[in-house]
Design a protein around this motif. Structure first.
Motif, PDB file in Angstrom:
ATOM      1  N   TRP A  68      -6.192   2.144  15.310  1.00  0.00           N
ATOM      2  CA  TRP A  68      -4.829   1.647  15.054  1.00  0.00           C
ATOM      3  C   TRP A  68      -4.755   0.862  13.757  1.00  0.00           C
ATOM      4  O   TRP A  68      -3.719   0.818  13.100  1.00  0.00           O
ATOM      5  CB  TRP A  68      -4.273   0.852  16.245  1.00  0.00           C
ATOM      6  N   PHE A  69      -5.887   0.267  13.388  1.00  0.00           N
ATOM      7  CA  PHE A  69      -5.900  -0.498  12.141  1.00  0.00           C
ATOM      8  C   PHE A  69      -5.602   0.419  10.949  1.00  0.00           C
ATOM      9  O   PHE A  69      -4.807   0.079  10.078  1.00  0.00           O
ATOM     10  CB  PHE A  69      -7.287  -1.136  11.993  1.00  0.00           C
ATOM     11  N   ARG A  70      -6.195   1.599  10.960  1.00  0.00           N
ATOM     12  CA  ARG A  70      -5.971   2.548   9.859  1.00  0.00           C
ATOM     13  C   ARG A  70      -4.512   3.019   9.821  1.00  0.00           C
ATOM     14  O   ARG A  70      -3.896   3.102   8.771  1.00  0.00           O
ATOM     15  CB  ARG A  70      -6.883   3.774  10.028  1.00  0.00           C
ATOM     16  N   ARG A  71      -3.971   3.310  10.996  1.00  0.00           N
ATOM     17  CA  ARG A  71      -2.569   3.751  11.066  1.00  0.00           C
ATOM     18  C   ARG A  71      -1.651   2.628  10.598  1.00  0.00           C
ATOM     19  O   ARG A  71      -0.710   2.849   9.840  1.00  0.00           O
ATOM     20  CB  ARG A  71      -2.210   4.140  12.505  1.00  0.00           C
ATOM     21  N   LEU A  72      -2.007   1.407  11.066  1.00  0.00           N
ATOM     22  CA  LEU A  72      -1.198   0.233  10.728  1.00  0.00           C
ATOM     23  C   LEU A  72      -1.192   0.019   9.217  1.00  0.00           C
ATOM     24  O   LEU A  72      -0.144  -0.236   8.618  1.00  0.00           O
ATOM     25  CB  LEU A  72      -1.797  -0.994  11.433  1.00  0.00           C
ATOM     26  N   ILE A  73      -2.358   0.165   8.613  1.00  0.00           N
ATOM     27  CA  ILE A  73      -2.458  -0.069   7.180  1.00  0.00           C
ATOM     28  C   ILE A  73      -1.575   0.907   6.410  1.00  0.00           C
ATOM     29  O   ILE A  73      -0.846   0.511   5.498  1.00  0.00           O
ATOM     30  CB  ILE A  73      -3.929  -0.011   6.724  1.00  0.00           C
ATOM     31  N   GLY A  74      -1.601   2.157   6.837  1.00  0.00           N
ATOM     32  CA  GLY A  74      -0.749   3.157   6.189  1.00  0.00           C
ATOM     33  C   GLY A  74       0.717   2.749   6.263  1.00  0.00           C
ATOM     34  O   GLY A  74       1.478   2.894   5.308  1.00  0.00           O
ATOM     35  N   ALA A  75       1.116   2.189   7.419  1.00  0.00           N
ATOM     36  CA  ALA A  75       2.523   1.846   7.620  1.00  0.00           C
ATOM     37  C   ALA A  75       2.903   0.539   6.939  1.00  0.00           C
ATOM     38  O   ALA A  75       3.939   0.465   6.275  1.00  0.00           O
ATOM     39  CB  ALA A  75       2.796   1.754   9.122  1.00  0.00           C
ATOM     40  N   VAL A  76       2.072  -0.496   7.092  1.00  0.00           N
ATOM     41  CA  VAL A  76       2.503  -1.818   6.616  1.00  0.00           C
ATOM     42  C   VAL A  76       2.263  -2.062   5.129  1.00  0.00           C
ATOM     43  O   VAL A  76       2.886  -2.954   4.559  1.00  0.00           O
ATOM     44  CB  VAL A  76       1.856  -2.966   7.412  1.00  0.00           C
ATOM     45  N   THR A  77       1.396  -1.305   4.512  1.00  0.00           N
ATOM     46  CA  THR A  77       1.161  -1.570   3.094  1.00  0.00           C
ATOM     47  C   THR A  77       2.310  -1.052   2.233  1.00  0.00           C
ATOM     48  O   THR A  77       2.269  -1.151   1.016  1.00  0.00           O
ATOM     49  CB  THR A  77      -0.176  -0.953   2.605  1.00  0.00           C
ATOM     50  N   ARG A  78       3.341  -0.526   2.904  1.00  0.00           N
ATOM     51  CA  ARG A  78       4.500  -0.053   2.133  1.00  0.00           C
ATOM     52  C   ARG A  78       5.203  -1.219   1.458  1.00  0.00           C
ATOM     53  O   ARG A  78       5.816  -1.066   0.424  1.00  0.00           O
ATOM     54  CB  ARG A  78       5.478   0.681   3.059  1.00  0.00           C
ATOM     55  N   THR A  79       5.179  -2.414   2.067  1.00  0.00           N
ATOM     56  CA  THR A  79       5.790  -3.584   1.404  1.00  0.00           C
ATOM     57  C   THR A  79       4.708  -4.641   1.192  1.00  0.00           C
ATOM     58  O   THR A  79       3.837  -4.826   2.048  1.00  0.00           O
ATOM     59  CB  THR A  79       6.927  -4.187   2.248  1.00  0.00           C
ATOM     60  N   PRO A  80       4.784  -5.367   0.062  1.00  0.00           N
ATOM     61  CA  PRO A  80       3.742  -6.358  -0.239  1.00  0.00           C
ATOM     62  C   PRO A  80       3.656  -7.463   0.809  1.00  0.00           C
ATOM     63  O   PRO A  80       2.563  -7.933   1.122  1.00  0.00           O
ATOM     64  CB  PRO A  80       4.177  -6.940  -1.589  1.00  0.00           C
ATOM     65  N   LEU A 119      -6.284   7.236   0.945  1.00  0.00           N
ATOM     66  CA  LEU A 119      -5.311   6.942   2.004  1.00  0.00           C
ATOM     67  C   LEU A 119      -4.230   5.983   1.538  1.00  0.00           C
ATOM     68  O   LEU A 119      -3.123   5.986   2.057  1.00  0.00           O
ATOM     69  CB  LEU A 119      -6.025   6.324   3.217  1.00  0.00           C
ATOM     70  N   VAL A 120      -4.561   5.146   0.589  1.00  0.00           N
ATOM     71  CA  VAL A 120      -3.618   4.119   0.148  1.00  0.00           C
ATOM     72  C   VAL A 120      -3.901   3.778  -1.317  1.00  0.00           C
ATOM     73  O   VAL A 120      -5.014   3.959  -1.798  1.00  0.00           O
ATOM     74  CB  VAL A 120      -3.745   2.887   1.107  1.00  0.00           C
ATOM     75  N   GLU A 121      -2.854   3.308  -2.010  1.00  0.00           N
ATOM     76  CA  GLU A 121      -3.029   2.979  -3.431  1.00  0.00           C
ATOM     77  C   GLU A 121      -3.527   1.543  -3.598  1.00  0.00           C
ATOM     78  O   GLU A 121      -3.233   0.683  -2.764  1.00  0.00           O
ATOM     79  CB  GLU A 121      -1.700   3.128  -4.162  1.00  0.00           C
ATOM     80  N   VAL A 122      -4.198   1.290  -4.722  1.00  0.00           N
ATOM     81  CA  VAL A 122      -4.756  -0.043  -4.991  1.00  0.00           C
ATOM     82  C   VAL A 122      -3.663  -1.113  -4.936  1.00  0.00           C
ATOM     83  O   VAL A 122      -3.818  -2.143  -4.296  1.00  0.00           O
ATOM     84  CB  VAL A 122      -5.426  -0.077  -6.382  1.00  0.00           C
ATOM     85  N   ALA A 123      -2.543  -0.851  -5.616  1.00  0.00           N
ATOM     86  CA  ALA A 123      -1.487  -1.861  -5.714  1.00  0.00           C
ATOM     87  C   ALA A 123      -0.927  -2.210  -4.339  1.00  0.00           C
ATOM     88  O   ALA A 123      -0.513  -3.347  -4.104  1.00  0.00           O
ATOM     89  CB  ALA A 123      -0.368  -1.354  -6.619  1.00  0.00           C
ATOM     90  N   LYS A 124      -0.939  -1.240  -3.421  1.00  0.00           N
ATOM     91  CA  LYS A 124      -0.371  -1.480  -2.096  1.00  0.00           C
ATOM     92  C   LYS A 124      -1.340  -2.238  -1.196  1.00  0.00           C
ATOM     93  O   LYS A 124      -0.922  -2.980  -0.316  1.00  0.00           O
ATOM     94  CB  LYS A 124       0.026  -0.153  -1.450  1.00  0.00           C
ATOM     95  N   VAL A 125      -2.619  -2.018  -1.411  1.00  0.00           N
ATOM     96  CA  VAL A 125      -3.614  -2.655  -0.552  1.00  0.00           C
ATOM     97  C   VAL A 125      -4.050  -4.015  -1.132  1.00  0.00           C
ATOM     98  O   VAL A 125      -4.610  -4.846  -0.417  1.00  0.00           O
ATOM     99  CB  VAL A 125      -4.809  -1.685  -0.324  1.00  0.00           C
ATOM    100  N   ALA A 126      -3.738  -4.248  -2.413  1.00  0.00           N
ATOM    101  CA  ALA A 126      -4.173  -5.497  -3.076  1.00  0.00           C
ATOM    102  C   ALA A 126      -3.669  -6.755  -2.355  1.00  0.00           C
ATOM    103  O   ALA A 126      -4.462  -7.686  -2.146  1.00  0.00           O
ATOM    104  CB  ALA A 126      -3.746  -5.503  -4.541  1.00  0.00           C
ATOM    105  N   PRO A 127      -2.377  -6.840  -1.935  1.00  0.00           N
ATOM    106  CA  PRO A 127      -1.948  -8.065  -1.229  1.00  0.00           C
ATOM    107  C   PRO A 127      -2.768  -8.334   0.024  1.00  0.00           C
ATOM    108  O   PRO A 127      -3.023  -9.489   0.377  1.00  0.00           O
ATOM    109  CB  PRO A 127      -0.485  -7.774  -0.865  1.00  0.00           C
TER     110      PRO A 127
END
Lengths: 113, 537
Positions: free
Chosen positions: B32-44, B76-84
């Protein structure tokens, strides 16, 4: 640049590339063949008897030449394939799809029929 | 001597606790952590909140950093989205430091009692509870360890030698800073060192000033530890690791001057701020730890764009990272399902280009700057990303045409994955055979197979992009069943006198893989042709 001679017999254009068609000269083969089809006969025979090497780039320009000739109301026939070039045509399926003839005369006859 | 053993045993329990919490929470949160990350990293903001939460759960900003690196590297995710998330994970690690400053003896004993009973009644055998119990046991052991350290260290403050050492350490703030730094590099966690320091402050072994300096040193040490772990990384992954190092160092650089000014009696600083909130010295240190994390995270968030730009200049994306990144699909596209399906189609077309590049690795007339293994890994990643994207589209839409086209693209994707694997296996088989001279029977066959499969994949890519009915028909003809032809070739070559067992293996592997590649292309072509209107006339 492609080493290629050409001849016209009646309404058939005969192209005879020599040595090899690969990525370095496939474009020049295509340009030269297209220019001749646009300016002259639409029925085309490619005589591969002088060709020792053909790569994927060569096979693709043969296919585009076939499409060009067909679109212009003519057609394409191949002849003279031998050795490893024949094996490439056989394995790729081009031999059965485009048809192979022993010599130029048979190829011309196939276009008239 | 007994004091040393008490502290040693306490540290042992503490480390077991840290390990148990981290490993069990990672298992618990994996999917669920992976799914969550995909969903929540959409906003900083959500990304930052997840960072705080995951930092609190794992008690390791390094763990979050390296988990994020894994996801970025996998496309799976971009640097800028995962940076926060990486930036704010540090703040989450403050939770345990704050808890360690509070007397929670009875809570710890109760927690251990409950966990022990749960284990006795075999609740750990149930998959739902296994990792939760493991994490709770870890938490209990961690605090029990701290209690042992506290109990063991309490008499230290009255011992002459200890007083002398601490007086020596206190005489040099640089020494205290270095102690914190070295311990954090060894423990690979500034939170761990800070918790032990807070515990020592609680029993009066360390003074407030010593502990603050140790906490600051530990923060830099944690940065150094991340930098050391990142030495074998490259590309985007290293950018995130370097960002974490910068966060740690900048945080200390911003807080340290206020502390120095305060120590010199020039003006009130961080200590005065903590004293205004609480009178308990251990809680004050814990608050300063939290302040340090907040300052560094706020700074990094405010300057995220230039910081990431700087990181990118020092560590350019690797070839695999560039290729693994989808070129067309992106998370927000899902809002418009028809366009999203169109983007998947384009992404799949791009993969056909990648397929011919894989075959290029064993062609005389081919040229690709990338190793086939890199192309294979990148192709697989993009295809899997397409699959996840399609699953999301289908989850969120019930319109019949979207469902039908989505399922069709899923089938194509499955075939593409098969083709990527087949191309890679083919290249591996040809490479294992080694260079073969022209004129050699097997060498000539390998040349013909390579040029043929490359041609058919190129034609397929063009036909699927143009969706021209005549081109698709031609492709279906070219990919008709070749089992009899390949069997004939195998028999002919096997009849030669000089064929070796290795040649035999190469012959079977390459001709079989060639047949499989053509069969897969044909299945793909049939699916595409079904969606194309019949040609006029």
């Amino acid at each position: 640049m492609i080493e290629m001679t050409h001849d016209v017999r009646g309404d058939v254009l005969i192209l005879k590339p020599a040595k090899r068609i690969d990525s370095s000269n496939a474009k020049s083969f295509e340009d030269e063949a297209n220019a001749k089809i646009d300016a002259g006969p639409k029925k085309v025979v490619i005589d591969f008897s002088g060709l020792d090497y053909i790569s994927s780039a060569g096979l693709r320009v043969v296919l585009t030449t076939a499409k060009r000739a067909k679109a212009a109301g003519g057609g394409l026939a191949l002849c003279g394939v031998h050795g490893n070039v024949k094996e490439v045509f056989d394995v790729s399926g081009f031999a059965s799809v485009l048809g192979m003839h022993a010599g130029v005369d048979e190829a011309i006859a196939s276009l008239k029929g | 001597m007994e004091i040393a053993f008490d502290i040693f045993a306490g540290l042992g329990l503490f480390f077991v606790g840290v390990k148990l919490i981290g490993s069990n929470l990672k298992e618990l949160t994996g999917r669920w952590f992976r799914r969550l990350i995909g969903a929540v990293t959409r906003t900083p903001i959500f990304s930052a909140l997840v960072g705080i939460l995951s930092g609190a759960l794992t008690q390791s900003s390094s763990a979050i950093t390296f988990m994020s690196i894994g996801m970025v590297s996998a496309g799976l995710v971009e640097v800028a989205k995962v940076a926060p998330m990486v930036i704010w994970a540090n703040v989450g690690t403050s939770v345990l430091v704050l808890l360690s400053a509070i007397e929670i003896n009875l809570v710890v004993l109760f927690l251990l009692g409950v966990t022990g009973l749960a284990y006795y009644f075999d609740m750990d055998r149930a998959p739902r509870f296994r990792h939760l119990l493991g994490a709770l046991l870890g938490l209990g052991l961690l605090f029990l360890g701290l209690e042992l350290i506290k109990a063991g260290a309490a008499p230290l403050k009255t011992m002459g030698e200890v007083r002398d050492f601490l007086a020596f350490a206190a005489s040099s703030q640089i020494l205290a800073f270095l102690i914190g730094l070295i311990l954090a590099v060894i423990a690979q966690s500034s939170a761990t060192v800070s918790i032990v320091a807070v515990t020592m402050t609680n029993v009066g072994v360390l003074t407030m000033d010593q502990t603050i300096i140790i906490v600051l040193g530990a923060s830099v040490g944690s940065g150094i530890s991340t930098a050391l772990l990142a030495t074998n990384l490259s590309g985007i992954g290293r950018q995130l690791a370097h960002l974490q190092v910068v966060i740690k160092v900048v945080g200390v650089a911003l807080v340290l001057p206020f502390f120095v000014v305060e120590t010199l009696g020039i003006a009130p600083g961080v200590r005065a701020l903590a004293e205004a909130i609480t009178t308990n010295s251990a809680t004050q240190v814990a608050l300063i730890y939290l302040l340090l994390q907040l300052v560094s995270a706020s700074f990094a968030s405010a300057f995220q764009r230039p910081l990431l730009g700087l990181m990118a200049r020092f560590s350019r994306p690797t070839a695999e990272e560039v290729l693994s990144k989808p070129h067309y699909i992106y998370a927000e596209a899902i809002e418009e399902p028809r366009s999203a399906l169109e983007l998947v189609d384009r992404e799949q077309m791009r993969l056909f280009g990648l397929l011919t590049s894989i075959i290029d690795a064993v062609r005389e007339d081919g040229g690709t700057p990338f190793a086939p293994a890199v192309l294979y890994a990148a192709g697989k990643t993009v295809a899997m990303r397409c699959d996840e994207f399609l699953a999301e589209i289908l989850d969120q839409n019930s319109a019949r045409d979207v469902l039908l086209d989505g399922i069709d693209l899923q089938k194509r994707n499955e075939i593409l994955l098969g083709l990527i694997g087949t191309a890679n296996e083919y290249v591996t088989a040809v490479r294992q055979a080694g260079p073969r001279p022209r004129g050699d029977r097997l060498g000539d066959l390998l040349f013909a197979l390579g040029e043929s499969v490359h041609t058919i994949l190129s034609i397929a890519g063009d036909a699927f992009a143009s969706k021209d009915r005549a081109d698709l028909d031609m492709l279906l003809e070219l990919t008709s069943d070749r089992s009899a032809q390949m069997e004939g070739i195998r028999r002919r070559i096997m009849g030669l006198d000089d064929i070796t067992p290795a040649d035999h293996d190469t012959l079977y592997a390459t001709t079989t893989l060639f047949e499989r590649a053509l069969w897969l292309v044909r299945r793909y072509a049939a699916l595409v042709e079904r969606s194309v209107p019949a040609a006029a006339g």
